[in-house]
Enzyme design. Structure first.
Site: not given
Ligand code: GTP
Ligand code: MG
Length: 137
Positions: A9, A41, A77, A104, A107, A118
Site C-alpha cells: 500500500k 474493496y 494472510r 497497514n 493487502h 482482484e
Molecule cells: P486488506 O488486505 O487491505 O483487504 O485488509 P483486511 O482483509 O485485513 O481487512 P478488510 O478487508 O476487512 O479491510 C480492508 C482495509 O480497510 C483494512 O486493511 C484497513 O486498512 C481498513 N479497515 C478495516 N477495518 C477498519 C476500521 O475499523 N477502521 C479503519 N480506519 N480502517 C479499517
Molecule cells: Mg480484505
C-alpha cells in the site's frame, strides 16, 4: 496451486519497505483509480471507514503482485498478520512495521475467490519460472 493478490500500500511504498516485503515473499512463495479500488474493496462499501480507505489507497503508487504456491491465500494472510497491527504477531509484516489499522502497509486476498477477482481486476500476466521443479514434486 492457488493464486493470491498481494499489494504493498502507499505507506509501505513511501516508507521504503517494498524490497523487504518482496524479499519475504521470495523466501516463502515462489513462482509465482478509485473506481478500481471501489471495485477491489466492494465488500466494504457502506463501512464508515470506506471513503477514507479509498482516499488513502488512491493517494500514491502501489506495488501489485501475484504469488502462486501451495495455500498461497492463507500463507499470504499469515505473513501479513491481522487487519489491526496491534493484534498482529511479531514476525508478521503488519506486526513488525504497521501502527494503525488504516495504515497497514499491505493487502492480501482473503479467499481464492477474492484473489481471482482482484487479479482479474488488476490484469496481471501469468508466467512459469524454471524454479518450479525444485519446489513442487
Ligand atoms: P486488506 O488486505 O487491505 O483487504 O485488509 P483486511 O482483509 O485485513 O481487512 P478488510 O478487508 O476487512 O479491510 C480492508 C482495509 O480497510 C483494512 O486493511 C484497513 O486498512 C481498513 N479497515 C478495516 N477495518 C477498519 C476500521 O475499523 N477502521 C479503519 N480506519 N480502517 C479499517
Ligand atoms: Mg480484505
Amino acid at each position: 496451486n492457488e493464486r493470491t493478490y498481494i499489494m504493498i500500500k502507499p505507506d509501505g511504498v513511501q516508507r521504503g519497505l517494498v524490497g523487504n516485503i518482496i524479499a519475504r515473499f521470495e523466501q516463502r512463495l515462489v513462482q509465482a483509480t478509485e473506481a478500481h479500488l471501489e471495485n477491489h474493496y466492494s465488500d466494504l462499501k457502506g463501512k464508515p471507514f470506506f471513503p477514507g480507505l479509498i482516499k488513502y489507497m488512491a493517494s500514491g503508487p502501489v506495488v501489485a503482485m501475484v504469488w502462486q504456491g501451495l495455500d498461497a491465500v492463507k500463507t499470504g494472510r499469515a505473513m501479513l498478520g491481522t487487519t489491526n497491527p496491534l493484534q498482529s504477531p511479531p514476525g508478521s509484516i503488519r506486526g513488525d512495521f504497521a501502527l494503525a489499522v488504516g495504515r497497514n502497509i499491505c493487502h492480501g486476498s482473503d479467499s481464492v475467490e477474492s484473489a481471482e477477482k482482484e487479479i482479474k481486476l488488476q490484469g496481471v500476466v501469468q508466467y512459469t519460472t524454471s524454479l518450479e521443479t525444485w519446489i513442487f514434486e
